[in-house]
Design an enzyme around this catalytic site. Structure first.
Site, PDB file in Angstrom:
ATOM      1  N   LYS A  16       1.291  12.427  -7.897  1.00 48.83           N
ATOM      2  CA  LYS A  16       1.209  11.168  -7.138  1.00 48.83           C
ATOM      3  C   LYS A  16       2.037  10.133  -7.889  1.00 48.83           C
ATOM      4  O   LYS A  16       2.018  10.091  -9.132  1.00 48.83           O
ATOM      5  CB  LYS A  16      -0.254  10.709  -7.063  1.00 48.83           C
ATOM      6  CG  LYS A  16      -0.431   9.303  -6.506  1.00 48.83           C
ATOM      7  CD  LYS A  16      -0.013   9.221  -5.040  1.00 48.83           C
ATOM      8  CE  LYS A  16      -0.068   7.771  -4.526  1.00 48.83           C
ATOM      9  NZ  LYS A  16       0.423   7.663  -3.126  1.00 48.83           N
ATOM     10  N   CYS A  26       8.365   3.378  -1.529  1.00 51.62           N
ATOM     11  CA  CYS A  26       7.020   3.229  -0.974  1.00 51.62           C
ATOM     12  C   CYS A  26       7.013   2.042  -0.012  1.00 51.62           C
ATOM     13  O   CYS A  26       7.367   0.916  -0.396  1.00 51.62           O
ATOM     14  CB  CYS A  26       5.973   3.009  -2.059  1.00 51.62           C
ATOM     15  SG  CYS A  26       4.327   2.729  -1.369  1.00 51.62           S
TER      16      CYS A  26
END
Ligand code: OXC
Length: 309
Positions: A42, A127
């Protein structure tokens, strides 16, 4: 290791950052699969993050795709450094980072450079889900600046996770920036940012953050993913490898990513939907396609997408 130097992995499939990779147990599950060639963490921020309020993830009907606004929930940089430092594995690990500022990213890169970590590093510049934060790689100057400062000291295998581009001129511009640097790889695409999905029962958005705006993944992003893989393969130096991500739900989708030039292929939404067994299914479906076509190696397929004369 040699596998990492020439990007030569036993299997070409792995998870996409964000899926089945937030905890040590999840990372171990992906690593333990006989059908993954690597694992990616992650995307880490310096400190632990809770992420955005829930609901922040939704799977559309008929497996059309997913929308998420997780907001970079993660256990924090040190947790993943601890994991990679203690992990005994000969399967390469991609350490993904997503600082909330250039300084955050440079700080994490300095720590990675100074560490004994022998894997690869993915700088997530895409992101779409941190309120108030832009997708860095839509800003070509900012992207060049962070890479210039990073490569002033960083010597380990570094790649970038890119957002999808939708304009040929943008393919040209991002490639011109990336070709200036000794990048090991480029991973394309991240989710298609700021989509909006409606719940037909309630006339309501399906996720809470950002009034329902979130990153799209799964089936619906495949055509954009293939375009970005193909466009960047055509423009980037040959030594920069391509990881294809986006829209992979079948062996044919894996095949298509390789046809467009992908060296590795990541599975995100379909891994979240189906679980760890997706990798065996995809590899078997891919093998059946190769057999049907009389191919014995993906090297005969890679980059061979034909155009119409
Ligand atoms: O880079 C990211 N892409 C996504 O689609 N979601 C996550 C997130 O929101 O943490 N991060």
């Amino acid at each position: 290791t040699a596998a990492i130097q020439n990007f030569n992995f036993d299997h070409i499939l792995l998870n996409a950052a964000g899926v089945m990779c937030q905890t040590k147990e999840e990372l171990d599950t992906v690593l333990a699969s006989n059908y993954t060639g690597a694992v990616v963490t992650k995307s880490a921020t310096p400190a632990l993050r809770e992420g955005n309020p829930t609901p922040r993830y939704y799977e559309m009907a008929q497996n059309l795709g997913t929308i998420n606004s997780m907001g970079l929930p993660n256990a924090g940089f040190d947790y993943y450094m601890d994991y990679v430092s203690q992990k005994q594995t000969n399967k390469p690990i991609f350490f993904s980072i997503a600082g909330l500022s250039k300084q955050d990213n440079l700080d994490m890169l300095r720590q990675l450079e100074a560490s004994d970590f022998e894997g690869l590093i993915e700088l997530n510049l895409s992101c779409p889900n941190v309120p108030g934060k832009p997708q860095t790689a839509y800003d070509f100057e900012a992207t060049e600046a962070i890479l210039t400062e990073a490569f002033a000291f960083f010597t380990k295998p570094l790649g970038v996770k890119l957002p999808p581009y939708f304009d040929i001129v943008h393919f040209d511009m991002i490639a011109a920036v990336l070709n200036k640097f000794p990048l090991a790889f480029v991973n394309t695409i991240n989710s298609i940012g700021n989509g909006l999905v409606v719940d037909p029962q309630t006339d309501t958005v399906v996720i809470k953050p950002k009034a329902g705006f979130g990153g799209l993944g799964g089936t619906i992003v495949k055509a954009t993913a293939l375009a970005n893989v193909r466009a960047l393969r055509d423009r980037l130096r040959d030594d920069i490898k391509i990881i294809g991500t986006g829209g992979v739900t079948t062996g044919r989708d894996v095949y298509d990513h390789v046809l467009c030039g992908a060296d590795l292929v990541e599975v995100g939404s379909q891994l979240a939907v189906e679980g760890i067994g997706v990798f065996e299914r995809l590899e078997n479906e891919l093998a059946d396609i190769l057999t049907a076509k009389g191919y014995t190696s993906l090297d005969q397929v890679r980059g061979q997408l034909k155009t119409i004369a």
